[in-house]
Enzyme design. Structure first.
Site, mmCIF file in Angstrom:
data_model
loop_
_atom_site.group_PDB
_atom_site.id
_atom_site.type_symbol
_atom_site.label_atom_id
_atom_site.label_comp_id
_atom_site.label_asym_id
_atom_site.label_seq_id
_atom_site.Cartn_x
_atom_site.Cartn_y
_atom_site.Cartn_z
ATOM 1 N N THR A 111 7.020 42.102 13.788
ATOM 2 C CA THR A 111 7.658 41.169 14.727
ATOM 3 C C THR A 111 6.946 41.161 16.066
ATOM 4 O OG1 THR A 111 9.765 41.459 13.630
ATOM 5 C CG2 THR A 111 9.863 40.685 15.881
ATOM 6 N N TYR A 151 11.890 33.360 12.802
ATOM 7 C CA TYR A 151 10.483 33.551 13.176
ATOM 8 C C TYR A 151 9.735 34.088 11.974
ATOM 9 C CZ TYR A 151 11.262 38.572 13.216
ATOM 10 O OH TYR A 151 11.558 39.847 12.843
ATOM 11 N N THR A 177 8.965 46.920 12.297
ATOM 12 C CA THR A 177 9.913 48.036 12.424
ATOM 13 C C THR A 177 10.598 48.395 11.102
ATOM 14 O OG1 THR A 177 11.712 46.546 13.053
ATOM 15 C CG2 THR A 177 10.393 47.500 14.841
ATOM 16 N N ASP A 178 10.586 47.459 10.129
ATOM 17 C CA ASP A 178 11.355 47.703 8.892
ATOM 18 C C ASP A 178 10.916 48.971 8.165
ATOM 19 O OD1 ASP A 178 12.737 45.407 9.399
ATOM 20 O OD2 ASP A 178 11.826 44.214 7.809
ATOM 21 N N LYS A 199 15.259 53.933 11.495
ATOM 22 C CA LYS A 199 15.720 52.619 11.929
ATOM 23 C C LYS A 199 17.219 52.581 11.659
ATOM 24 C CE LYS A 199 14.906 47.687 11.892
ATOM 25 N NZ LYS A 199 14.046 46.558 11.576
ATOM 26 N N GLU A 244 27.620 70.629 -3.700
ATOM 27 C CA GLU A 244 28.371 70.401 -4.946
ATOM 28 C C GLU A 244 27.478 70.451 -6.175
ATOM 29 O OE1 GLU A 244 31.630 67.340 -4.912
ATOM 30 O OE2 GLU A 244 30.790 66.944 -2.932
HETATM 31 N N1 ASP Z 1 10.470 42.350 9.306
HETATM 32 C C1 ASP Z 1 9.826 42.790 10.492
HETATM 33 C C2 ASP Z 1 8.768 43.794 10.115
HETATM 34 O O1 ASP Z 1 9.084 44.908 9.801
HETATM 35 C C3 ASP Z 1 10.805 43.328 11.451
HETATM 36 C C4 ASP Z 1 10.211 43.896 12.726
HETATM 37 O O2 ASP Z 1 9.043 44.082 12.913
HETATM 38 O O3 ASP Z 1 11.024 44.202 13.618
HETATM 39 O O4 ASP Z 1 7.640 43.479 10.127
#
Ligand code: ASP
Length: 357
Positions: free
Chosen positions: A41, A54, A120-121, A193, A314
């Site tokens: 992103t 986007y 970020t994913d 995350k 457990e």
């Molecule tokens: N879908 C995006 C990615 O991981 C989300 C992000 O970058 O925040 O590339």
């Protein structure tokens, strides 16, 4: 008249020389940081500054650097485009390319730190993978953003500025691979995350953040947990691919044949995102036992976002041949298992890896 013009020309030439020498001297003093771009992103673009739609991985690294005021005052910067994907499309091949490139760059005396721009994913997975296979204690910093570059209050430029500040700072050595976002420095081992879209998505619920970076001012509070980088036994030297490891997501009445199906499909290891303390229903536990008897390791992690999977809870791991992921979430437990499976290991050795890393 002619001599006067000549004198002026000589004076001008000397001034230019002095100026370029001064610029050169300043450049030499700055640390050298390489930015390896992979997309996400932070490199995303949409059609509206206030809309949520986007596409990731649209902007190239040079344009991203140019969009950050004063970033070149922090370090001598050079960008390389390794990939340009949303990190949902991150692959083992890109991981291996990235790790090899980082190891080559950091082996030289002319690179002091690395920044990786990344979606970020799956950023925590890439960070954790690199934490296992980078062979240097120089800073390696991943960053990204939650808002695309075209959005109102896009936070990518400040995140990139802060990531470069951390990578350029000599005191950032020896912290393992780091994730820098939203003014915080997180360890690859601890970071998760935690929230789908807000900017405070990265958190380290067990370890806590390692430090902060506020407009380039770096402060560390503590080191990370576990073996990493120069102390890690793992390496990608000569490695072209990693063994297939699949994740089963446990839930009430989960189909007990999922593990069998994954083994049939060619999985060399299984991670169960268990309920609670890495638990699973009786049928799945029996399937886990069948897999481990066939020499396919099964690691118990948890679908609960925070906490450690107990060694003696457990489930009796010795009875089922299973292993606890400790505090690694399922996706990081998978990364460690893929690396561990490059070599044959006993259940006990595998368990020790999850305790040590
Ligand atoms: N879908 C995006 C990615 O991981 C989300 C992000 O970058 O925040 O590339």
């Amino acid at each position: 008249m002619k001599t006067k013009r000549m004198q002026m020309r000589t004076a001008l030439a000397s001034l230019m020389l002095l100026l370029s020498l001064a610029v050169f001297a300043q450049e030499k003093q700055l640390p050298n940081v390489v930015i390896l771009a992979t997309g996400g992103t932070i490199a995303g673009a949409g059609t509206s500054a206030t809309g949520s739609a986007y596409t990731s991985g649209q902007v190239k690294i040079e344009a991203m650097i140019d969009a950050v005021p004063n970033i070149r005052k922090l370090a001598n910067l050079r960008g390389e485009q390794i990939a340009n994907v949303g990190s949902q499309d991150m692959s083992v091949k890109i991981w291996i390319d990235l790790a090899n490139r980082i190891n080559t760059l950091l082996a030289g005396n002319d690179v002091d730190g690395i920044v990786i721009t990344h979606g970020t994913d799956t950023q925590e997975e890439t960070a954790y993978f690199l934490n296992l296979v980078v062979k240097s204690d120089k800073p390696v910093v991943l960053t990204g953003s939650m808002r695309p570059s075209t959005a109102l209050s896009a936070e990518g430029p400040l995140n990139l500025y802060n990531a470069v500040a951390v990578a350029a700072n000599p005191k950032s050595k020896g912290y393992g691979v780091m994730v820098v976002m939203n003014d915080e420095i997180h360890s690859a081992h601890g970071v998760k995350k935690m929230i789908t879209t807000p900017v405070q998505t990265f958190q380290s619920p067990e370890e806590g953040m390692m430090g902060t970076v506020i407009f380039g001012e770096v402060e560390f509070f503590h080191k990370t947990y576990g073996l990493n980088t120069v102390n890690s036994e793992f390496s990608v030297a000569g490695v072209k691919e990693l063994p297939r490891v699949d994740i089963v997501y446990a839930c009430a009445d989960v189909s007990p044949d999922l593990i069998d199906l994954m083994v049939k499909a060619g999985a060399k290891g299984i991670v169960v995102a268990g309920v609670g303390d890495g638990n699973m229903n009786a049928g799945t536990l029996e399937a886990a036992k069948r897999a481990t008897k066939m020499g396919i390791p099964v690691v118990r992690a948890s679908r609960v976002p925070v906490g450690t999977v107990l060694l003696k809870g457990e489930i009796n791991d010795e009875e089922y041949g299973t292993v606890s992921s400790m505090e690694l979430n399922p996706q990081k437990a998978r990364v460690l298992l893929m690396m561990a499976l490059l070599k044959k290991r006993s259940r006990e050795d595998l368990q020790k890896l999850y305790i040590d890393y």
